[in-house]
Design an enzyme around this catalytic site. Structure first.
Site, PDB file in Angstrom:
ATOM      1  N   CYS A  21      -0.093   6.163   9.379  1.00  0.00           N
ATOM      2  CA  CYS A  21      -0.575   4.864   8.880  1.00  0.00           C
ATOM      3  C   CYS A  21      -1.810   5.142   8.039  1.00  0.00           C
ATOM      4  CB  CYS A  21      -0.865   3.915  10.037  1.00  0.00           C
ATOM      5  SG  CYS A  21      -2.139   4.498  11.178  1.00  0.00           S
ATOM      6  N   ARG A  33       0.841  -1.200   0.000  1.00  0.00           N
ATOM      7  CA  ARG A  33       0.000   0.000   0.000  1.00  0.00           C
ATOM      8  C   ARG A  33       0.874   1.247   0.000  1.00  0.00           C
ATOM      9  NH1 ARG A  33      -3.643  -1.145   5.068  1.00  0.00           N
ATOM     10  NH2 ARG A  33      -4.163   1.074   4.827  1.00  0.00           N
TER      11      ARG A  33
END
Length: 234
Positions: free
Chosen positions: A188, A121
């Protein structure tokens, strides 16, 4: 997102928690959401807080006592007073300004940005879970997936994690290119696993004044059409 101090204080009053209480937080993952609760307490000025390494599964595996039913709430005489520790949290404006400093100095100045998301990601090879949200990363960010600082508490239960040793944690960050003597911003997807990195850095001996958590994290950053997104897909 971090709640307003007044709302946090009211919640603590309902839970029967005072400013002087020592709080131990745990979860059923071993090391995970409890770190977010830990960081929230710290960000609200509550220093007397710890995370139970291994969480409830480790506690139960060691045959310690557990209970069922509704917990009893202690009566608190004084209202809980929360205050935000500004050095422990940053917002979108802070991050964009910091990226500008990193870009202007080729990464030498400014806080290092350390991303806890899975590497695919981070690079942009894999999609984000949220529909319409781009994957990728911030300019000059460093990938340290939060799973790198944890390990299985027991081979029989790989889904239950504990924090690695301080030495191993330092090795993980150093191998990724993080200078542990320089200030760091953890980020995150939504501010949860960034708190695992924050907790790991503290356990590795990094000065808390050098660790800031980007509360809005990638979701806030990538949803802003003016954000610069880097992809390493070639």
């Amino acid at each position: 997102m971090l709640p307003p101090p007044a709302s946090f204080g009211l919640s603590m009053d309902r839970f029967g928690i005072s400013n002087n209480d020592y709080v131990v937080v745990y979860d059923t993952a071993g090391v995970g959401p409890a770190c977010r609760v830990f960081w929230t307490f710290r960000a609200m000025g509550h220093d007397k807080v710890s995370v139970l390494n291994g969480g409830l599964p480790a506690w139960a595996a060691l045959k310690y006592k557990t209970e069922r039913g509704e917990p009893q709430t202690a009566h608190v005489e004084k209202k809980y007073v929360a205050r935000v520790e500004d050095k422990l949290v940053c917002d979108y404006t802070d991050v964009v300004k910091n990226i500008g400093e990193l870009k202007a100095s080729s990464g030498v100045n400014g806080r290092q940005i350390v991303d806890a998301r899975p590497n695919d990601r981070f690079t942009g090879k894999a999609p984000e879970f949220r529909p319409g949200l781009s994957s990728g990363h911030m300019p000059h960010a460093i990938s340290v997936p939060f799973t790198e600082v944890t390990e299985a508490a027991d081979p029989r239960y790989p889904q239950v994690s504990t924090l690695k040793s301080p030495k191993d944690i330092r090795n993980v960050f150093t191998a990724a290119g993080v200078d542990l003597d320089r200030p760091i911003i953890t980020t995150c997807g939504s501010g949860i696993t960034a708190s695992v990195l924050y907790f790991a850095l503290l356990n590795a001996g990094v000065d808390e004044q050098n660790i800031t958590l980007y509360d809005g994290s990638w979701t806030e950053y990538a949803l802003n059409p003016y954000s610069e997104i880097v992809k390493d897909t070639e």
